[in-house]
Design a protein around this motif. Structure first.
Motif, mmCIF file in Angstrom:
data_model
loop_
_atom_site.group_PDB
_atom_site.id
_atom_site.type_symbol
_atom_site.label_atom_id
_atom_site.label_comp_id
_atom_site.label_asym_id
_atom_site.label_seq_id
_atom_site.Cartn_x
_atom_site.Cartn_y
_atom_site.Cartn_z
ATOM 1 N N VAL A 233 0.861 -1.179 0.000
ATOM 2 C CA VAL A 233 0.000 0.000 0.000
ATOM 3 C C VAL A 233 0.900 1.231 0.000
ATOM 4 N N THR A 234 0.535 2.225 -0.785
ATOM 5 C CA THR A 234 1.285 3.477 -0.831
ATOM 6 C C THR A 234 0.586 4.522 0.029
ATOM 7 N N LEU A 235 1.267 4.978 1.061
ATOM 8 C CA LEU A 235 0.747 6.044 1.916
ATOM 9 C C LEU A 235 1.274 7.388 1.426
ATOM 10 N N ARG A 236 0.502 8.448 1.740
ATOM 11 C CA ARG A 236 0.945 9.815 1.434
ATOM 12 C C ARG A 236 1.416 10.469 2.730
ATOM 13 N N ASP A 237 2.706 10.753 2.802
ATOM 14 C CA ASP A 237 3.262 11.430 3.972
ATOM 15 C C ASP A 237 3.248 12.930 3.691
ATOM 16 N N PRO A 238 2.420 13.711 4.428
ATOM 17 C CA PRO A 238 2.223 15.114 4.057
ATOM 18 C C PRO A 238 3.224 16.069 4.699
ATOM 19 N N SER A 239 3.436 17.175 4.020
ATOM 20 C CA SER A 239 4.110 18.340 4.578
ATOM 21 C C SER A 239 3.257 19.553 4.272
ATOM 22 N N TYR A 240 3.160 20.462 5.227
ATOM 23 C CA TYR A 240 2.300 21.628 5.076
ATOM 24 C C TYR A 240 3.109 22.899 5.240
ATOM 25 N N ALA A 241 2.681 23.945 4.557
ATOM 26 C CA ALA A 241 3.357 25.232 4.667
ATOM 27 C C ALA A 241 2.337 26.355 4.660
ATOM 28 N N ALA A 242 2.629 27.392 5.421
ATOM 29 C CA ALA A 242 1.860 28.638 5.379
ATOM 30 C C ALA A 242 2.691 29.633 4.566
ATOM 31 N N LEU A 243 2.321 29.835 3.315
ATOM 32 C CA LEU A 243 3.082 30.697 2.398
ATOM 33 C C LEU A 243 2.458 32.085 2.321
ATOM 34 N N ASN A 244 3.231 33.043 1.842
ATOM 35 C CA ASN A 244 2.737 34.393 1.563
ATOM 36 C C ASN A 244 2.033 35.008 2.765
ATOM 37 N N LEU A 245 2.661 34.936 3.904
ATOM 38 C CA LEU A 245 2.048 35.460 5.124
ATOM 39 C C LEU A 245 1.774 36.953 4.971
ATOM 40 N N GLY A 246 0.529 37.354 5.244
ATOM 41 C CA GLY A 246 0.105 38.709 4.966
ATOM 42 C C GLY A 246 0.287 39.693 6.097
ATOM 43 N N TYR A 247 0.608 39.219 7.306
ATOM 44 C CA TYR A 247 0.669 40.114 8.464
ATOM 45 C C TYR A 247 1.940 39.896 9.278
ATOM 46 N N GLY A 248 3.031 39.708 8.590
ATOM 47 C CA GLY A 248 4.295 39.523 9.273
ATOM 48 C C GLY A 248 4.526 38.075 9.656
#
Length: 527
Positions: A233-248
């Motif tokens: 079985v192929t699992l998806r190992d995720p990575s997340y990012a908060a890009l283009n932060l608008g308030y510093g």
């Protein structure tokens, strides 16, 4: 596993997310926890059903007998088809399977349900607008309606492409903080506070003249898992990012957690389970030695002004359907309610454009959605029906049920409860229900850790999700995934992500004969 991408923060303030939250949790616990274990029976826990009728001794004996785990897998149990008792609805074969009202509400209540449904689907607009009953959106928000996240009253989904908006997924946010005075009696409560610039969750949408908070990014790496019988079985190992932060920048100690909207069915019945029955399942110190140590989350109820058992949300961070709904209106859409009346939602004091923007609070409605309409939304959310079981007499399903029990899945996914006797809510009163959840917190291991605490829940703990209706999830929305962040595309993938207290059960599933494993999945699909 679920680490945020490095460009979330300026390079000079990059934390190690896993190490940071573990250290924070230990420090807070050490500062607040006395030597003795927390005795839940000594806390004046509130119950959302203050007028429930106490059970007689005879009734309690009947309940104890009927909720015992079965040892007979030759045939379906009595009433097992009716997952939600008398409220169970017909299992439809289309995408409306989660959008039916409980079968036992009255004819008059059907009108309330339909009005609540209209509000759940309502598309909110920015203020000022000619449609005064629908203005007040945002200014910062994640969705324009409840239904945009809870697709067809079911699960949300991950972004469909790197360019797609977050849709029904967002990042919850907090920093380490003090334990509130009202929670001081709960010694292992973990103090948190909003991020000074961004609040308690990140909103990726805004009107043209106001900056959004961020751009959500999710990427996945394939991980192969070998199973018995030469299967993989192929699992998806995720990575997340908060890009283009608008308030510093985010705070240096910011803790973020990806969340996908959970299904809405059966919530009123979960709310109607007696507190004592849920606490009876708790075993924080693993006294019985089975490796499972379910813990109750305890949270503050703004509705009842007291400490209450958490039942709703992915970490059981909300005590009632009404408070959960008010929190979603505020955080997800920036819509004010009598419980959370700020017209700018959860915009922080540093987000002055958001706070100064036109809003929909006025002298007629008061808040952007008033209490009568909130009551309709709560009634609707409380009475979305649970579909009946399918194929429960099928030999493969019965065998899969036995595998489910034998592998220890019922240690967390408690099959049955009986609800309170409720004179004011007969549709939820004294029902034998089959949610397959204990509503408690469990350590699910490093692979599923978000490393962000919530109430008593540590960064590795999640509430056991109810499994009723899980087999119809992708019939309702073919893009829906499983687990808190939708990473699992199939039920088997979801099982294989289990760790921590569920590691033994997960490893047993890996080693099962292929026919046994297929039967287990077939059983889950029948729920």
């Amino acid at each position: 596993m679920t680490e945020l991408a490095p460009n979330t923060l300026p390079t000079s303030t990059q934390p190690n997310w896993k190490t940071q939250i573990k250290a924070t949790s230990v420090a807070v616990f050490a500062a607040t926890a006395p030597a003795q274990a927390l005795d839940l029976n000594t806390l004046p826990l509130g119950d959302p059903h203050l007028n429930s009728v106490p059970r007689t001794a005879a009734e309690q004996n009947r309940i104890n007998a009927v909720t015992l785990p079965t040892q007979d897998f030759e045939a379906a149990e009595p009433f097992e088809e009716n997952s939600a008792g008398a409220g169970t609805v017909r299992a439809r074969s289309d995408d409306e399977a989660f959008s039916q009202h409980s079968a036992n509400i009255s004819f008059e209540q059907e009108l309330e349900f339909k009005l609540g449904n209209g509000l759940f689907k309502k598309i909110w607009v920015f203020s000022p607008a000619s449609t005064k009953a629908s203005d007040g959106l945002g200014p910062l928000y994640n969705a324009r309606s409840c239904q945009r996240c809870h697709v067809k009253d079911g699960r949300g989904h991950t972004p469909r492409s790197p360019e797609d908006s977050a849709g029904s997924m967002f990042l919850r946010l907090s920093i380490p903080g003090d334990v509130p005075a009202e929670m001081a009696a709960v010694h292992d409560y973990i103090g948190t506070a909003p991020d000074p610039n961004y609040g308690t969750q990140l909103q990726d949408l805004s009107p043209p003249n106001i900056a959004s908070e961020y751009k959500f990014s999710a990427t996945y790496q394939d991980v192969e898992v070998a199973l018995s019988g030469s299967e993989t079985v192929t699992l998806r190992d995720p990575s997340y990012a908060a890009l283009n932060l608008g308030y510093g920048p985010l705070h240096a100690d910011a803790m973020l957690s990806p969340r996908v909207a959970p299904p809405m069915i059966g919530l009123g019945l979960l709310e109607a389970i007696p507190v004592s029955d849920i606490l009876a399942q708790a075993d924080a110190d693993d006294a019985n030695g089975d490796g499972i140590s379910g813990r109750a989350n305890l949270v503050w109820s703004a509705e009842f002004d007291q400490v209450m058992l958490g039942r709703f949300g992915l970490k059981a961070g909300q005590p009632t359907i009404h408070q959960q709904s008010a929190g979603a209106f505020s955080g997800d859409m920036g819509i004010s309610t009598p419980l959370l009346p700020d017209p700018w939602g959860e915009c922080t004091s540093t987000q002055t454009d958001c706070r100064n923007a036109p809003h929909g609070n006025d002298d007629v409605r008061g808040t952007e959605i008033d209490q009568p309409n909130m009551d309709l939304v709560t009634f609707y959310s409380r009475n979305l029906g649970v579909p009946a079981r399918r194929d429960l007499d099928d030999p493969q399903v019965l065998h899969g049920k036995q595998v489910f029990y034998d592998t220890g899945c019922t240690s967390c996914h408690t099959p049955k409860f009986v609800t309170h006797r409720l004179p004011d809510r007969p549709e939820q009163s004294f029902q034998l229900i089959w949610p397959y959840s204990d509503l408690l917190l469990h350590d699910m291991g490093e692979g599923l850790a978000d490393n962000r605490p919530e109430g008593r829940a540590t960064g590795r703990e999640w509430r056991t999700p109810p499994l009723w209706g899980v087999g119809l999830t992708q019939q309702v929305s073919d893009q829906a995934g499983f687990l808190h962040d939708g990473r699992a595309r199939t039920l088997l993938e979801a099982v294989l992500w289990h760790g921590g207290e569920a590691q033994t059960a997960r490893d047993t599933v890996v080693e099962l004969a292929p026919d046994d494993r297929a039967a287990l999945i077939r059983f889950l699909e029948s729920l």
